[in-house]
Write a protein that holds these residues in place. Structure first.
Motif, mmCIF file in Angstrom:
data_model
loop_
_atom_site.group_PDB
_atom_site.id
_atom_site.type_symbol
_atom_site.label_atom_id
_atom_site.label_comp_id
_atom_site.label_asym_id
_atom_site.label_seq_id
_atom_site.Cartn_x
_atom_site.Cartn_y
_atom_site.Cartn_z
ATOM 1 N N LEU A 213 39.611 14.158 22.916
ATOM 2 C CA LEU A 213 41.003 13.930 22.560
ATOM 3 C C LEU A 213 41.128 12.714 21.645
ATOM 4 O O LEU A 213 40.461 11.700 21.840
ATOM 5 C CB LEU A 213 41.837 13.711 23.819
ATOM 6 N N GLN A 214 41.983 12.846 20.635
ATOM 7 C CA GLN A 214 42.217 11.747 19.700
ATOM 8 C C GLN A 214 43.707 11.637 19.415
ATOM 9 O O GLN A 214 44.449 12.621 19.518
ATOM 10 C CB GLN A 214 41.424 11.977 18.406
ATOM 11 N N TYR A 215 44.117 10.436 19.043
ATOM 12 C CA TYR A 215 45.556 10.181 18.909
ATOM 13 C C TYR A 215 45.968 10.109 17.444
ATOM 14 O O TYR A 215 45.251 9.574 16.598
ATOM 15 C CB TYR A 215 45.948 8.869 19.600
ATOM 16 N N ALA A 216 47.187 10.628 17.168
ATOM 17 C CA ALA A 216 47.794 10.528 15.840
ATOM 18 C C ALA A 216 49.125 9.802 15.952
ATOM 19 O O ALA A 216 50.006 10.224 16.712
ATOM 20 C CB ALA A 216 48.012 11.908 15.239
ATOM 21 N N ILE A 217 49.262 8.704 15.244
ATOM 22 C CA ILE A 217 50.556 8.035 15.126
ATOM 23 C C ILE A 217 51.469 8.962 14.336
ATOM 24 O O ILE A 217 51.104 9.435 13.265
ATOM 25 C CB ILE A 217 50.372 6.672 14.440
ATOM 26 N N THR A 218 52.683 9.230 14.861
ATOM 27 C CA THR A 218 53.429 10.406 14.421
ATOM 28 C C THR A 218 54.902 10.118 14.128
ATOM 29 O O THR A 218 55.790 10.536 14.878
ATOM 30 C CB THR A 218 53.304 11.535 15.475
ATOM 31 N N PRO A 219 55.225 9.409 13.057
ATOM 32 C CA PRO A 219 56.618 9.400 12.611
ATOM 33 C C PRO A 219 56.981 10.795 12.088
ATOM 34 O O PRO A 219 56.209 11.387 11.339
ATOM 35 C CB PRO A 219 56.629 8.355 11.494
ATOM 36 N N ARG A 220 58.133 11.332 12.495
ATOM 37 C CA ARG A 220 58.428 12.716 12.092
ATOM 38 C C ARG A 220 58.411 12.851 10.571
ATOM 39 O O ARG A 220 57.694 13.672 10.027
ATOM 40 C CB ARG A 220 59.782 13.174 12.640
ATOM 41 N N PHE A 221 59.267 12.113 9.901
ATOM 42 C CA PHE A 221 59.207 11.966 8.456
ATOM 43 C C PHE A 221 60.085 10.788 8.078
ATOM 44 O O PHE A 221 60.755 10.188 8.916
ATOM 45 C CB PHE A 221 59.547 13.243 7.696
ATOM 46 N N ALA A 222 60.053 10.418 6.803
ATOM 47 C CA ALA A 222 60.700 9.175 6.382
ATOM 48 C C ALA A 222 62.197 9.166 6.684
ATOM 49 O O ALA A 222 62.772 8.110 6.954
ATOM 50 C CB ALA A 222 60.463 8.951 4.891
#
Length: 450
Positions: A213-222
């Motif tokens: 398992l790995q993590y992604a920093i996830t802002p939806r969009f600008a």
């Protein structure tokens, strides 16, 4: 104790991206070949899997004599006539909370988010509901031969906990993250710059690097993140140098125009992310349809990737990706189903639509190029080519068994294919989940067709 398994059948995998100067050949040792082959294909191949990793592959007639001792000790060859063995598919962009809203009618991106997406995602405040959908979502991935995926959660940390817990049980390689969203969305789905930082940090410390398992920093969009929140996302990337950045980019004309209003000092959409320190080797941007030349150059120079999501782009009327332009700029491109704007979990359906998107622009997407993007190309987009994507010795044994007789039409049509390229195009065009007889993760069967 050593665990060895052997799978016999037609086998295909890629060594690098297909192009005009390095054509695929059926015999990788052909002395007349002037370049490393893009792919290797054995009509009667043998794949050896030991302790969840690839030990060896090649022509069955050459490898079987080398297995005399193992065969004498009881090794069984699992033989699959009229099958094709492929590496597991890699889905570079998908939203698991949107599983229940596939096929939501009648809107383009921004209205679609407000009408369907945001109300659906509010349900994931309930951990039990998140667990229920996560289990169904992963079963659908495996039923479609997908063994690695980069996944959006919701703003709720419990949505990520539910997904990672379920993936861990299957031994899957999964990249996921909690959505960061502090404006232009319902209050029930908004965090703040500070809480998005603290909650994301806690999730990284709990899950990143655990098993597969790995993590992604996830802002939806600008549009849904303030400059302060994007800067906090950049701070997290600087503090954890091996996590991912996963967001959306230049999907829809109205979206691009709104970003320009919200960030008037940015040169363009991608510059909004670049100013926050969010464009790098493990940055994956979904869509990228409406990009400037400067944005393409910046993506390439930073070794960032685009997730091409053709079923979603067509369904929402977002536009047609110019794949040739990205490739000529040197941008890494993988394929994404983008559930739930995307209309199928199947990478075969995605490859079919990708072909049509290029046809509408007067270009041909070669069948091997499409399949490459769904396997090794997707792995490269996710910076995982050292672990997955093909059958190189030592890699994790994620693979699928395709039944070429899965439907009467497939059985009839594949019997008339003259070569492997034609066969792959037929599968890309006609294939779907029915093709997948078995899916393996780390050498273990995690799906078998009823």
């Amino acid at each position: 104790m050593t665990s060895l398994a052997a799978y016999r059948g037609a086998i295909l995998h890629f060594l690098h991206e297909p192009n005009a100067t390095a054509p695929g050949v059926t015999n990788p040792d052909d002395a007349t070949s002037t370049a490393l082959p893009a792919w290797q294909y054995w009509q009667d191949g043998l794949l050896l899997v030991e302790n969840g990793h690839i030990r060896q592959l090649g022509d069955a007639s050459e490898l079987l004599p080398q297995l005399a001792a193992e065969l004498a000790e009881g090794l069984a060859i699992q033989h699959y006539p009229h099958h094709l063995i492929l590496p597991g598919f890699v889905d570079t962009h998908i939203h698991y909370p949107q599983t229940e809203m596939i096929g939501a009618y009648g809107e383009q991106l921004l209205r679609w988010l407000n009408t369907y997406t945001f109300p659906t995602e509010q349900k994931f405040a309930n951990p039990a509901y998140a667990e229920q959908v996560a289990a169904f979502f992963l079963a659908e991935l495996l039923r479609n031969g997908t063994t690695t995926a980069m996944v959006f959660g919701t703003v709720h940390p419990q949505s990520v906990d539910a997904l990672f817990s379920a993936a861990q049980q299957h031994g899957l390689r999964l990249i996921a993250g909690k959505v960061m969203m502090d404006r232009n969305a319902p209050s029930a789905l908004c965090d703040t710059a500070e809480t998005s930082y603290s909650e994301t940090r806690a999730l990284i410390e709990r899950w990143h690097g655990v098993d597969r398992l790995q993590y992604a920093i996830t802002p939806r969009f600008a549009i849904t993140s303030s400059p302060e929140q994007l800067n906090m996302a950049g701070k997290l990337l600087s503090e954890f140098d091996d996590v991912y950045l996963h967001t959306h980019l230049a999907e829809n004309h109205d979206e691009v125009a709104w970003v320009k209003e919200l960030f008037p000092t940015a040169r363009h959409y991608l510059d909004v992310y670049a100013q926050a320190g969010l464009v790098g080797k493990r940055s994956v941007f979904a869509h990228g349809i409406h990009l400037s030349d400067d944005e393409c150059s910046l993506l390439a120079s930073r070794d960032a990737a685009i997730a091409h999501c053709p079923t979603s782009n067509l369904f929402l009327g977002s536009g047609l990706l110019n794949l040739t332009r990205l490739q000529n700029a040197g941008v890494k491109v993988g394929l994404g189903t983008d559930i739930g704007a995307g209309s199928s979990f199947s990478l075969f359906r995605t490859m079919d639509e990708a072909y049509k998107v290029q046809q509408l622009q007067g270009c041909n997407l070669a069948p091997m190029q499409a399949l490459y993007m769904a396997t090794l190309g997707g792995a490269k987009a996710l910076d995982l080519e050292s672990k997955i994507g093909n059958f190189a010795a030592g890699k994790e044994a994620d693979f699928t068994l395709l039944d070429l007789h899965a439907t009467p039409l497939l059985k009839f049509r594949t019997a008339h294919c003259k070569n492997i390229e034609e066969l792959v195009f037929v599968l890309n065009t006609l294939g779907d989940d029915r093709l997948i007889e078995k899916t393996f993760a780390l050498g273990r069967c995690v799906h078998q067709r009823d």
